[in-house]
Design a protein around this motif. Sequence first.
Motif, PDB file in Angstrom:
ATOM      1  N   ASN A  95     103.004  70.014  -0.513  1.00 12.50           N
ATOM      2  CA  ASN A  95     101.620  69.983  -1.021  1.00 12.50           C
ATOM      3  C   ASN A  95     101.400  71.085  -2.040  1.00 12.50           C
ATOM      4  O   ASN A  95     100.826  70.852  -3.113  1.00 12.50           O
ATOM      5  CB  ASN A  95     100.629  70.161   0.123  1.00 12.50           C
ATOM      6  N   LYS A 117     102.969  70.218  -5.137  1.00 15.85           N
ATOM      7  CA  LYS A 117     102.261  69.138  -5.827  1.00 15.85           C
ATOM      8  C   LYS A 117     100.995  69.650  -6.497  1.00 15.85           C
ATOM      9  O   LYS A 117     100.728  69.346  -7.669  1.00 15.85           O
ATOM     10  CB  LYS A 117     101.926  68.045  -4.807  1.00 15.85           C
ATOM     11  N   PHE A 118     100.220  70.456  -5.754  1.00 20.29           N
ATOM     12  CA  PHE A 118      98.901  70.824  -6.269  1.00 20.29           C
ATOM     13  C   PHE A 118      98.926  72.022  -7.217  1.00 20.29           C
ATOM     14  O   PHE A 118      97.898  72.455  -7.689  1.00 20.29           O
ATOM     15  CB  PHE A 118      97.926  71.082  -5.100  1.00 20.29           C
ATOM     16  N   HIS A 138      91.989  64.418  -2.985  1.00 17.97           N
ATOM     17  CA  HIS A 138      92.243  64.318  -4.422  1.00 17.97           C
ATOM     18  C   HIS A 138      92.521  62.861  -4.767  1.00 17.97           C
ATOM     19  O   HIS A 138      93.049  62.125  -3.948  1.00 17.97           O
ATOM     20  CB  HIS A 138      93.435  65.185  -4.823  1.00 17.97           C
ATOM     21  N   PHE A 150      97.145  63.228  -8.091  1.00 14.56           N
ATOM     22  CA  PHE A 150      98.055  63.759  -7.077  1.00 14.56           C
ATOM     23  C   PHE A 150      98.393  62.659  -6.085  1.00 14.56           C
ATOM     24  O   PHE A 150      97.673  62.449  -5.124  1.00 14.56           O
ATOM     25  CB  PHE A 150      97.414  64.935  -6.356  1.00 14.56           C
TER      26      PHE A 150
END
Lengths: 565, 148
Positions: free
Chosen positions: A452, A455-456, A503, A508
């Motif tokens: 995560n 990814k973010f 999101h 994402f």
Amino acid sequence: MIRFATPVFDGAGRQRGLVVLNYLGRRLLDRISDLAGASRGQVWLIDRDGYWLIGPTPRDEWAFMYPDRRDRSFGHAYAAAWQRIAGGPPQGQFVEDGDLFTYSRLAPFSELLGKDGEPATRPPLLYLVSHLPAPVLTAPGEALAGRFLAAAAVLVLLLGAVSIVLARSGSHRRRAERRLRASEARFRALVESAPDAVVIIDTDGRIVLVNDQAERLFGHSRQLLAGQTVELLVPERYRTGHVGHRSGYLDQPRVRPMGAGRDLQGLRADGTEFPVAISLSPVETGDGLLIVADIRDVTDEQASERRIQELNERLTLDNAELETVNRELEAFSYSVSHDLRAPLRAIDGFSQALLEDCGEQLDEEGRGHLNRVRQAAQRMGLLIDDLLRLSRVARAELAPEAVDLGALALEVVEGLRSASPERAVEVEIARDLTARGDPRLLRIALENLIGNAWKFTAGRTPARIELGRCEQDGKPAFFVRDNGVGFDMTYAGQLFRAFQRLHDARSFPGTGIGLATVQRIVHKHGGAVWAEAATNEGATFYFTLESAIRPGRLDPAGEAPSATT
Amino acid sequence: MSARNILLIEDNPDDEALTLRAFRKNNISNPVVVARDGAEALDYLFATGEHAGRDVSDLPQVVLLDLKLPKVDGLEVLRRVRADERTRLLPVVILTSSGEERDLVEGYRLGANSYVRKPVDFDAFVEAARQLGLYWLLLNEMPPRPMG
């Protein structure tokens, strides 16, 4: 020798012998003998039956102990005088047959032995008697006066000595009585303050003492109970048996529960019965052996026990059901794993085939549709994979061991780096991130948390991910921090629910199952997981594991990060 | 020497078609023999049933084995292949939908040479087929054929 005997009992309550008390008597006799001195033969000590304990000659003394001397007694020799002494007041002086008798009754022990002033047994009455025979009395002049005075003086001395002895025994007695009263008060207070009902009975089964709790429990007043046999408190059908058990107990009186293994019932004044647990203890007292019965109403306990049993049975059933469900779930997920993905593969594969083989026959929009079909199929494939992982995690048996979270994280990061080599992400992993847990599950948790973060932080320069240790409520906690897009804490409550996403999928991609899986894993370890974030200011995910091996550092930043990759 | 067979044991016609298509796209030209359940696969390998009379020593270059199969399942096929002296060394690649750990563990335990999970994404599937072909058909040296 004056003897008092009291039986003694051993721990099991059997009479083991007699303790013979002769102390006071011995001393008294010695004192009298010492003081009588020259006047021996004229100051006598006589027991309640008229026998000499100290008499005119040694042969006269203790004659009652010898069958052939039974008639050698003061009572025989001076029958008239004996009658006056035995029947008269405690002290006196009289002339009988010309002899002068001065006497004083001694009752040194009666009060010690009895209770409430009532002699418990035959009190060992003694008489101190001074005898001035007629010839001495009638002797002329000074001689007479001398003898008389000598005898009187001896008697006074003797009485003084006796009274000292008696006074001593009296103060002993008063002390003993005080102690007795104090210990009795303590005993009563103890009985009254006992949380349970207490009923004290004597060896005949008669109730001697009960406390308030017993009155309340059985609904009888103590006045009514006193003196009754204890069977009053036993349901009628058990009474005969109870009498037998009671005398059986007296054969071996020791502290033990009553009626082990049997269900005991008590009987209230209103005739109702209730289950009881009783413990019995023998207590040796001045009044003899008493049995203290501690009685507890176990109605609630039995109800709880029944309830526990019911719950246990239900739990066993539930467990069996759970096992069935688990097996079904396993079969289901196995089948999902095998069967559900195949059609998706077909949808995706044949869409692709269509695009490749007949792409020219479709316009741009048609090809767009087919691409959407493919994306949907692929997304469903991911969802299925994540769901399967979540259910595997849920079903997994924990196999905890010492796990180096730092090393795990490093492997996860390496996987992410090779999957997206174009990303430049600074990763800082603190030293000594050892925890106790299931390494495979913890790897999945870290894959999700670091994945995560990875990814973010897309689009951040530099992107930063930090794994460290801090302390939460005195327990070590771990955290994964990023400087990514973060999220609005308003929605933090939804974070860990399956399929919840904060999101949009376009920016994402994800299935919304990752954090649910993390939570499942952390909960399985007895820990907690939570997040702190702000929109566009990064996010920090914290988690605890019930039994992390080392206490955590207070400084979450850690002074010496060991691995910066 | 002509290319040896590939034995594809697959009951799902879609997967069969996609696999063949993936081979084609990767220019894998070996003949593919398809068995649609475990029993048929064993018949082929041991020249029994409808494959009676086939030369048993003519082993496929590689066997692609699905696990969930009618009649005799994939793991049982693998067990029998490994139990038989004639096929003991035959390369067997498990090619299946399942990512279940117990399938993986059991597959390797029974002597599978490789375990490939069929991806949903066809592009990934084609890539997997390419790598399989590259490895098992080109790079891998087969055990010597048993003397017949």
